[in-house]
Design a protein around this motif. Structure first.
Motif, mmCIF file in Angstrom:
data_model
loop_
_atom_site.group_PDB
_atom_site.id
_atom_site.type_symbol
_atom_site.label_atom_id
_atom_site.label_comp_id
_atom_site.label_asym_id
_atom_site.label_seq_id
_atom_site.Cartn_x
_atom_site.Cartn_y
_atom_site.Cartn_z
ATOM 1 N N LEU A 128 0.852 -1.188 0.000
ATOM 2 C CA LEU A 128 0.000 0.000 0.000
ATOM 3 C C LEU A 128 0.884 1.234 0.000
ATOM 4 O O LEU A 128 1.732 1.401 0.883
ATOM 5 C CB LEU A 128 -0.904 0.003 1.232
ATOM 6 C CG LEU A 128 -1.794 1.237 1.437
ATOM 7 C CD1 LEU A 128 -2.801 1.380 0.296
ATOM 8 C CD2 LEU A 128 -2.514 1.157 2.782
ATOM 9 N N VAL A 129 0.694 2.101 -0.987
ATOM 10 C CA VAL A 129 1.394 3.380 -1.042
ATOM 11 C C VAL A 129 0.364 4.484 -0.844
ATOM 12 O O VAL A 129 -0.597 4.600 -1.625
ATOM 13 C CB VAL A 129 2.144 3.583 -2.369
ATOM 14 C CG1 VAL A 129 2.930 4.898 -2.324
ATOM 15 C CG2 VAL A 129 3.070 2.412 -2.660
ATOM 16 N N ILE A 130 0.553 5.268 0.200
ATOM 17 C CA ILE A 130 -0.382 6.326 0.563
ATOM 18 C C ILE A 130 0.257 7.678 0.277
ATOM 19 O O ILE A 130 1.410 7.922 0.654
ATOM 20 C CB ILE A 130 -0.749 6.233 2.060
ATOM 21 C CG1 ILE A 130 -1.593 4.981 2.334
ATOM 22 C CG2 ILE A 130 -1.452 7.501 2.532
ATOM 23 C CD1 ILE A 130 -3.013 5.057 1.812
ATOM 24 N N ILE A 131 -0.495 8.563 -0.352
ATOM 25 C CA ILE A 131 -0.039 9.923 -0.614
ATOM 26 C C ILE A 131 -1.009 10.888 0.065
ATOM 27 O O ILE A 131 -2.181 10.981 -0.310
ATOM 28 C CB ILE A 131 0.043 10.207 -2.134
ATOM 29 C CG1 ILE A 131 0.950 9.165 -2.819
ATOM 30 C CG2 ILE A 131 0.548 11.622 -2.388
ATOM 31 C CD1 ILE A 131 1.008 9.296 -4.339
ATOM 32 N N ASN A 132 -0.526 11.567 1.091
ATOM 33 C CA ASN A 132 -1.297 12.581 1.817
ATOM 34 C C ASN A 132 -2.706 12.111 2.153
ATOM 35 O O ASN A 132 -3.708 12.674 1.691
ATOM 36 C CB ASN A 132 -1.317 13.893 1.044
ATOM 37 C CG ASN A 132 0.007 14.633 1.152
ATOM 38 O OD1 ASN A 132 1.019 14.156 0.634
ATOM 39 N ND2 ASN A 132 0.012 15.769 1.825
ATOM 40 N N SER A 133 -2.759 11.100 2.979
ATOM 41 C CA SER A 133 -4.032 10.604 3.507
ATOM 42 C C SER A 133 -3.743 9.940 4.851
ATOM 43 O O SER A 133 -2.981 8.974 4.902
ATOM 44 C CB SER A 133 -4.677 9.604 2.546
ATOM 45 O OG SER A 133 -5.953 9.210 3.020
ATOM 46 N N PRO A 134 -4.324 10.447 5.941
ATOM 47 C CA PRO A 134 -3.919 9.982 7.269
ATOM 48 C C PRO A 134 -4.504 8.637 7.642
ATOM 49 O O PRO A 134 -5.604 8.262 7.217
ATOM 50 C CB PRO A 134 -4.468 11.080 8.188
ATOM 51 C CG PRO A 134 -5.635 11.644 7.452
ATOM 52 C CD PRO A 134 -5.269 11.573 5.994
ATOM 53 N N HIS A 135 -3.762 7.920 8.471
ATOM 54 C CA HIS A 135 -4.258 6.685 9.068
ATOM 55 C C HIS A 135 -5.525 7.006 9.871
ATOM 56 O O HIS A 135 -5.581 8.006 10.590
ATOM 57 C CB HIS A 135 -3.186 6.098 9.975
ATOM 58 C CG HIS A 135 -3.558 4.807 10.611
ATOM 59 N ND1 HIS A 135 -4.334 4.752 11.761
ATOM 60 C CD2 HIS A 135 -3.283 3.519 10.269
ATOM 61 C CE1 HIS A 135 -4.502 3.483 12.102
ATOM 62 N NE2 HIS A 135 -3.881 2.713 11.211
ATOM 63 N N PRO A 136 -6.561 6.169 9.775
ATOM 64 C CA PRO A 136 -7.854 6.539 10.364
ATOM 65 C C PRO A 136 -7.812 6.761 11.876
ATOM 66 O O PRO A 136 -8.485 7.678 12.375
ATOM 67 C CB PRO A 136 -8.775 5.374 9.987
ATOM 68 C CG PRO A 136 -7.871 4.259 9.560
ATOM 69 C CD PRO A 136 -6.649 4.911 9.017
ATOM 70 N N TYR A 137 -7.060 5.967 12.603
ATOM 71 C CA TYR A 137 -7.044 6.156 14.050
ATOM 72 C C TYR A 137 -6.340 7.453 14.420
ATOM 73 O O TYR A 137 -6.822 8.226 15.272
ATOM 74 C CB TYR A 137 -6.379 4.975 14.748
ATOM 75 C CG TYR A 137 -6.541 5.030 16.250
ATOM 76 C CD1 TYR A 137 -7.674 4.499 16.859
ATOM 77 C CD2 TYR A 137 -5.584 5.641 17.056
ATOM 78 C CE1 TYR A 137 -7.840 4.569 18.241
ATOM 79 C CE2 TYR A 137 -5.734 5.718 18.427
ATOM 80 C CZ TYR A 137 -6.873 5.175 19.012
ATOM 81 O OH TYR A 137 -7.036 5.264 20.369
ATOM 82 N N LEU A 138 -5.232 7.737 13.774
ATOM 83 C CA LEU A 138 -4.506 8.969 14.063
ATOM 84 C C LEU A 138 -5.312 10.195 13.657
ATOM 85 O O LEU A 138 -5.285 11.230 14.343
ATOM 86 C CB LEU A 138 -3.153 8.953 13.359
ATOM 87 C CG LEU A 138 -2.176 7.883 13.839
ATOM 88 C CD1 LEU A 138 -0.929 7.872 12.965
ATOM 89 C CD2 LEU A 138 -1.804 8.088 15.304
ATOM 90 N N PHE A 139 -6.040 10.090 12.564
ATOM 91 C CA PHE A 139 -6.881 11.209 12.127
ATOM 92 C C PHE A 139 -8.024 11.426 13.112
ATOM 93 O O PHE A 139 -8.353 12.567 13.456
ATOM 94 C CB PHE A 139 -7.408 10.935 10.723
ATOM 95 C CG PHE A 139 -7.998 12.145 10.041
ATOM 96 C CD1 PHE A 139 -7.382 13.379 10.128
ATOM 97 C CD2 PHE A 139 -9.157 12.035 9.287
ATOM 98 C CE1 PHE A 139 -7.914 14.500 9.480
ATOM 99 C CE2 PHE A 139 -9.694 13.131 8.644
ATOM 100 C CZ PHE A 139 -9.080 14.371 8.739
ATOM 101 N N MET A 140 -8.632 10.336 13.563
ATOM 102 C CA MET A 140 -9.688 10.448 14.557
ATOM 103 C C MET A 140 -9.177 11.147 15.808
ATOM 104 O O MET A 140 -9.837 12.044 16.356
ATOM 105 C CB MET A 140 -10.219 9.057 14.896
ATOM 106 C CG MET A 140 -11.341 9.018 15.928
ATOM 107 S SD MET A 140 -10.780 9.016 17.657
ATOM 108 C CE MET A 140 -9.993 7.401 17.728
ATOM 109 N N GLN A 141 -7.997 10.767 16.277
ATOM 110 C CA GLN A 141 -7.433 11.401 17.461
ATOM 111 C C GLN A 141 -7.218 12.895 17.247
ATOM 112 O O GLN A 141 -7.519 13.717 18.124
ATOM 113 C CB GLN A 141 -6.102 10.747 17.827
ATOM 114 C CG GLN A 141 -6.226 9.391 18.495
ATOM 115 C CD GLN A 141 -4.880 8.925 19.028
ATOM 116 O OE1 GLN A 141 -3.867 8.988 18.336
ATOM 117 N NE2 GLN A 141 -4.875 8.458 20.264
ATOM 118 N N ALA A 142 -6.685 13.248 16.082
ATOM 119 C CA ALA A 142 -6.415 14.662 15.803
ATOM 120 C C ALA A 142 -7.703 15.471 15.702
ATOM 121 O O ALA A 142 -7.786 16.597 16.211
ATOM 122 C CB ALA A 142 -5.607 14.783 14.508
#
Length: 301
Positions: A128-142
């Motif tokens: 999986l190569v991700i370009i400017n898209s946050p991991h869901p758990y980290l995004f939820m925390q933020a």
């Protein structure tokens, strides 16, 4: 690898086992290793035109229009855009193309979907190569606790409101074009007359599908009406990603700052991150040759 450009075939459709009809473009020969490019908002398969030309030389490179975008089915009901349905679409597409696994490259909302795909169905993901898209758990925390991220993501709550698609259509899609002029990058030189006409043709087919991704998602900044991400009670153990993950991150992205990468190694055992300090949210368009070179490096590492 051949240096000759390959022809991109668009106008291809497949009826998925779940009943969704997806449009996709492809380059290269069916039967070669599959590399799947997954776009975000407010884009469509054409986001990946430079990557299709590059990777179609030695892969079967495929870029679908996600459900709700451009030529793919565009349900009215926001519930049809919950992550599990989009994941099911991508699983069905890989299967219908005759593959059991793919390298997946994803950006923005495409990345959000493909994080979920890699968590739920790791056997489908070679890398999986991700370009400017946050991991869901980290995004939820933020979203729940970081005032800076809440302010940067305030547009999400606006897009969730009734009538946002009509507002986006006004004045010949002025607000839509504005997405390409913000988020940390300089004026979008890449958004030339030809590219603009292609995006306008896409947007004229309907915008409710794209904004329904925001309406269907439980993750958004808190509001006075709803506490958004603060109400989610998630177990971090449920968000581990077993396939190898490679990250390309434009650090000038104002909506998704590089601070969202902090702690990612907790969820991804096999992780590499490449940072582009001057790259914006649309780094794929800003620096396509550099992105292609990094993709070549990362998918073989």
């Amino acid at each position: 690898m051949s240096t000759a450009k390959v022809q991109i075939q668009s106008g291809q459709f497949t009826q998925l086992p779940n009943g969704t009809r997806l449009h996709y473009a492809s380059a290269g020969e069916l039967g070669r290793p599959l590399i799947l490019f997954v776009h975000g908002f407010p884009e469509f398969w054409y986001e990946w035109v430079a990557q299709l030309e590059e990777f179609g030389t030695d892969y079967f490179a495929v870029a679908p229009d996600l459900r709700g975008f451009n030529l793919s089915d565009m349900p009215i009901d926001p519930a049809a855009y919950k992550a599990r349905h989009i994941v099911d679409d991508l699983q069905g597409l890989i299967t219908m193309l005759g593959y059991q696994q793919a390298i997946i490259v994803a950006h923005d909302w495409g990345g959000a979907v493909c994080w979920n795909l890699a968590i739920a169905l790791p056997r489908l993901v070679e890398k999986l190569v991700i370009i400017n898209s946050p991991h869901p758990y980290l995004f939820m925390q933020a979203l729940a606790s970081d005032p800076v991220q809440q302010a940067a993501s305030a547009y999400m709550n606006w897009l969730r409101q009734p009538g946002s698609e009509q507002a986006l259509e006004k004045d010949n899609f002025a607000l839509m074009e504005g997405f390409f002029q913000g988020m940390g990058q300089p004026p979008a030189v890449w958004f030339d007359a030809d590219t603009r006409s292609k995006y306008h043709a896409c947007w004229q087919r309907g915008l409710h599908g794209g904004v329904n991704y925001y309406r269907a998602s439980p993750m958004h900044p808190p509001t006075s009406q709803a506490t958004g991400a603060q109400r989610l009670e998630l177990n971090p153990a449920d968000f581990c990603v077993q396939p190898p993950v490679r990250i390309i991150w434009g650090e000038a992205d104002q909506a998704l700052p590089a601070s969202l990468l902090t702690g990612l190694e907790r969820f991804v055992p096999d992780l590499q991150i490449v940072r582009i300090p001057e790259g914006g949210h649309w780094v794929i368009h800003e620096q396509p040759e550099r992105v292609n070179a990094l993709l070549r490096q990362l998918i073989t590492s």
